[in-house]
Structure formats: C-alpha cells, structure tokens
Scaffold this motif. Structure first.
Motif, short mmCIF file in Angstrom:
data_model
loop_
_atom_site.label_atom_id
_atom_site.label_comp_id
_atom_site.label_asym_id
_atom_site.label_seq_id
_atom_site.Cartn_x
_atom_site.Cartn_y
_atom_site.Cartn_z
N PRO A 77 0.81 -1.23 0.00
CA PRO A 77 0.00 0.00 0.00
C PRO A 77 0.84 1.27 0.00
O PRO A 77 1.97 1.28 0.47
CB PRO A 77 -0.78 -0.11 1.31
CG PRO A 77 0.09 -0.93 2.20
CD PRO A 77 0.80 -1.90 1.30
N THR A 78 0.26 2.34 -0.53
CA THR A 78 0.84 3.67 -0.39
C THR A 78 0.36 4.26 0.93
O THR A 78 -0.53 3.70 1.58
CB THR A 78 0.37 4.60 -1.53
OG1 THR A 78 -1.06 4.72 -1.44
CG2 THR A 78 0.71 4.03 -2.89
N ALA A 79 0.92 5.39 1.32
CA ALA A 79 0.48 6.07 2.54
C ALA A 79 -1.02 6.37 2.46
O ALA A 79 -1.75 6.19 3.44
CB ALA A 79 1.28 7.35 2.75
N LYS A 80 -1.45 6.77 1.29
CA LYS A 80 -2.87 7.08 1.08
C LYS A 80 -3.72 5.83 1.26
O LYS A 80 -4.78 5.88 1.90
CB LYS A 80 -3.04 7.62 -0.34
CG LYS A 80 -4.34 8.37 -0.57
CD LYS A 80 -4.46 8.75 -2.04
CE LYS A 80 -5.89 9.18 -2.35
NZ LYS A 80 -6.28 8.84 -3.72
N GLU B 31 5.35 7.40 -6.94
CA GLU B 31 4.60 6.93 -5.78
C GLU B 31 5.49 6.09 -4.87
O GLU B 31 6.37 5.38 -5.33
CB GLU B 31 3.37 6.13 -6.21
CG GLU B 31 3.74 4.75 -6.71
CD GLU B 31 2.56 3.99 -7.30
OE1 GLU B 31 1.49 4.58 -7.47
OE2 GLU B 31 2.74 2.81 -7.59
N VAL B 32 5.26 6.17 -3.58
CA VAL B 32 6.01 5.38 -2.61
C VAL B 32 5.08 4.33 -2.03
O VAL B 32 4.03 4.65 -1.49
CB VAL B 32 6.56 6.25 -1.48
CG1 VAL B 32 7.41 5.41 -0.53
CG2 VAL B 32 7.37 7.40 -2.03
N ARG B 33 5.47 3.07 -2.15
CA ARG B 33 4.73 1.98 -1.55
C ARG B 33 5.58 1.36 -0.46
O ARG B 33 6.78 1.60 -0.40
CB ARG B 33 4.36 0.94 -2.61
CG ARG B 33 3.33 1.48 -3.60
CD ARG B 33 3.04 0.57 -4.75
NE ARG B 33 1.89 1.06 -5.47
CZ ARG B 33 0.63 0.72 -5.18
NH1 ARG B 33 0.38 -0.16 -4.23
NH2 ARG B 33 -0.37 1.24 -5.85
N TYR B 34 4.96 0.56 0.41
CA TYR B 34 5.72 0.04 1.54
C TYR B 34 5.69 -1.47 1.58
O TYR B 34 4.67 -2.10 1.32
CB TYR B 34 5.20 0.64 2.83
CG TYR B 34 5.41 2.12 2.87
CD1 TYR B 34 6.64 2.65 3.22
CD2 TYR B 34 4.41 3.00 2.49
CE1 TYR B 34 6.87 4.01 3.21
CE2 TYR B 34 4.61 4.37 2.47
CZ TYR B 34 5.85 4.87 2.84
OH TYR B 34 6.07 6.22 2.83
N ASP B 35 6.84 -2.04 1.92
CA ASP B 35 7.03 -3.48 1.93
C ASP B 35 7.51 -3.91 3.31
O ASP B 35 8.53 -3.46 3.79
CB ASP B 35 8.08 -3.84 0.87
CG ASP B 35 8.18 -5.33 0.64
OD1 ASP B 35 7.53 -6.08 1.39
OD2 ASP B 35 8.89 -5.74 -0.28
N ILE B 36 6.72 -4.77 3.94
CA ILE B 36 7.02 -5.18 5.31
C ILE B 36 8.18 -6.17 5.37
O ILE B 36 8.85 -6.30 6.38
CB ILE B 36 5.75 -5.78 5.96
CG1 ILE B 36 5.87 -5.77 7.49
CG2 ILE B 36 5.47 -7.19 5.46
CD1 ILE B 36 5.25 -4.59 8.11
N GLU B 37 8.44 -6.87 4.27
CA GLU B 37 9.54 -7.84 4.26
C GLU B 37 10.86 -7.09 4.39
O GLU B 37 11.13 -6.19 3.63
CB GLU B 37 9.55 -8.61 2.94
CG GLU B 37 8.26 -9.31 2.61
CD GLU B 37 8.03 -10.54 3.47
OE1 GLU B 37 9.02 -11.15 3.91
OE2 GLU B 37 6.87 -10.88 3.72
N SER B 38 11.69 -7.55 5.28
CA SER B 38 12.96 -6.85 5.44
C SER B 38 13.99 -7.41 4.46
O SER B 38 14.89 -6.71 4.03
CB SER B 38 13.46 -7.01 6.87
OG SER B 38 13.61 -8.38 7.17
N ASP B 39 13.83 -8.66 4.08
CA ASP B 39 14.78 -9.29 3.20
C ASP B 39 14.62 -8.78 1.77
O ASP B 39 13.51 -8.65 1.27
CB ASP B 39 14.56 -10.81 3.23
CG ASP B 39 15.88 -11.54 3.21
OD1 ASP B 39 16.91 -10.90 3.50
OD2 ASP B 39 15.88 -12.74 2.92
#
Lengths: 137, 137
Positions: free
Chosen positions: B33-36, B76-84
């Motif tokens: 997801p994006t911040a929005k 656009e900036v999206r976020y990825d929870i995976e650290s690897d």
DNA sequence: TTCAAAATTGAAATCATTGTAAATAATAAA
DNA sequence: TTTATTATTTACAATGATTTCAATTTTGAA
C-alpha cells in the motif's frame, strides 16, 4: 548541434532551440539530470525558459521513445537518454545515477566502476495476473 | 494482534492502536500500500486518524528496520514489510506491486506467477566513486 | 504579408509529503 | 489518587515537484 537536429527530425520532433538544448543537456550530463537540473542548466542560456517547457519536452521525448524516466529513490525523477534497457547505479550520498554495462552480472563483487555497492534492487514491469484476467492482452 | 504487539515491542516500538493497525494493514495487503492506501483503510476504524500519523509511523518503522519503501514508478512510494531484499513486480495497469521469490532467475521467460513481464529494471545502490574519493567510507 | 497551427510561457492549481505546535494519552513519581 | 513528565497523535500550514490552462509568441504555408 546539427546532429541533434537530425535525431529529433527523424523522430518527427520539430527541433526548436529549447528542444535542442534540452536534448544536448541530456546527452552531456552523465549523471541523469532531474527536470530541475535541466532547467537550471539551460536557464543560463535562455533566461525566458519556462519550467513547463521542460516538462512538456521530456514528456514529448518520452512519448517518442528517445528518453526514459528513471525512478529509483527519493521520489525524484531523473532522465536517461539511452533507449536500451541497462542497469543503473544510484549514489545514496549525492543521488546521481550512473549507467552500467548492459550484460553486467555481479555476484559477490562489492564494487563496480569504482562505485561501492550496498544494495541491489530488481523490478519487473508488465501486466499483473489480475489485470490480465479482466481484459485481453 | 498480540503477535503484532510482540513484534513491535521487540523492536523497541510502543504498540499504540494506530501503530498496530498500520502494521496489520501492511501485513495483510499483498499489493504494497501507499500512505494514502493505508490512511483510507484504517480511517474506517479510527475516524480521528491523521495522515501525519501514517507518515510518522512508516518513517518510524523504516528507521527501526521493519519496513522498506519501494519506489518503482510514477513517483509513488509503496511500503514493503519484508525486510529481506527480493525482486518486485509492478503492474503498469493498476500500479500494484507484488513480491517475487528471492532467488528468482528469469532469462527468457515472459511470465511469472501469472504476471506478464514487459520490462526489467535493475538498480544498484551505494556510494559512487566521486563521493568515495571525497570522504573515507 | 497574412493566417492558422504549433510551441512556449507564466501563473495558478494540485497533490504527496514534511514541519510545527497544540492537544491528548500514557507513564512514572509523589 | 494526584501531579508532573514524556510520548504520541492530531490539525493545519508550508513546501516542492508536477500539471493545468489560458495567453502570447513563433513558425511555416499560402
């Protein structure tokens, strides 16, 4: 100068002074300039230059296939005149973007062209399975 | 819920309701997801939610190393929870970003996980030769 | 030279993100 | 429990890149 005119004309782009200068700027700058970079460089020669012209022109060049936006970090958009797909290196300190050899294969090497590699980022682009299902592609 | 609390606490993050919800949202949403996007999802449950909290929290998570911004296209900036670190696939139609297997090696294949691949984008990040020369690294 | 189309311009609008300071909630100390 | 301290959340203003749009300028053909 004449060479640039030819390239633009071959792509069906009228070679105005602004367009020639912008193309020239993209060719000379090895660090992949942002719209702001381009504006600041050319503004010295053409003080009536508008930022809108930069955006119009990079869009035109992109549509005509002679330019490619490179979006790697920081929300910034840089431009790459090379049409052929190749890997990039982006400096986390200064933000500049360098071209790398096309068939580069780095395994364990931590260095390339004098750049220190800290991270690799691979992305594929296309049409996802959901969108393919919706329409025919 | 309790699991998320533990993960946050282990990283030294106090598990407020906002932070738990944002983390939960990042875990469940497979499209990065994006911040929005995050704001719109959680706003339904917490109508007093502020966008600033989303930005504060993703920054906090990023600093603590449990989240990674993914910047591929469109600014656009999206976020990825995976650290690897792993490859991504971005759909040019809907903009969603999918995770791919870490040790993926695509040569001629035009398809992966049902996605149609049209383009590959490789980028290395680090410290460029110019910046290395300036300071010691 | 005249006219229409294309290109350029500046100003305003948009939109994601950041900065700031006040308000609220949580925690610790008395 | 009450108070003081600190952390967190919030609303709103500011920023900055990009886009929109209408007006002006340039170009090229007739």
């Amino acid at each position: 100068m004449e060479k640039i005119k030819k390239i633009l004309e071959e792509k069906g782009i009228k070679p105005s002074i602004q367009r020639i200068k912008i193309f020239e700027c993209l060719m000379c700058d090895g660090d992949h300039p942002t719209a702001k970079d381009i504006y600041e460089i050319i503004f010295k020669e053409i003080p009536t230059l508008s930022k809108t012209t930069i955006y119009n022109t990079v869009k035109l060049f992109t549509d005509k296939g002679i330019l490619k936006p490179v979006r790697i970090r920081e929300g910034e958009v840089r431009y790459d005149i090379e049409s052929d797909s190749h890997p990039h290196f982006r400096c986390n300190k200064c933000g500049k973007v360098f071209d790398l050899e096309k068939n580069l294969l780095i395994k364990e090497k931590k260095e390339i062209d004098g750049h220190l590699i800290e991270e690799k980022c691979v992305c594929y682009l296309g049409v996802c399975r959901n969108c393919r299902r919706k329409r025919e592609h």
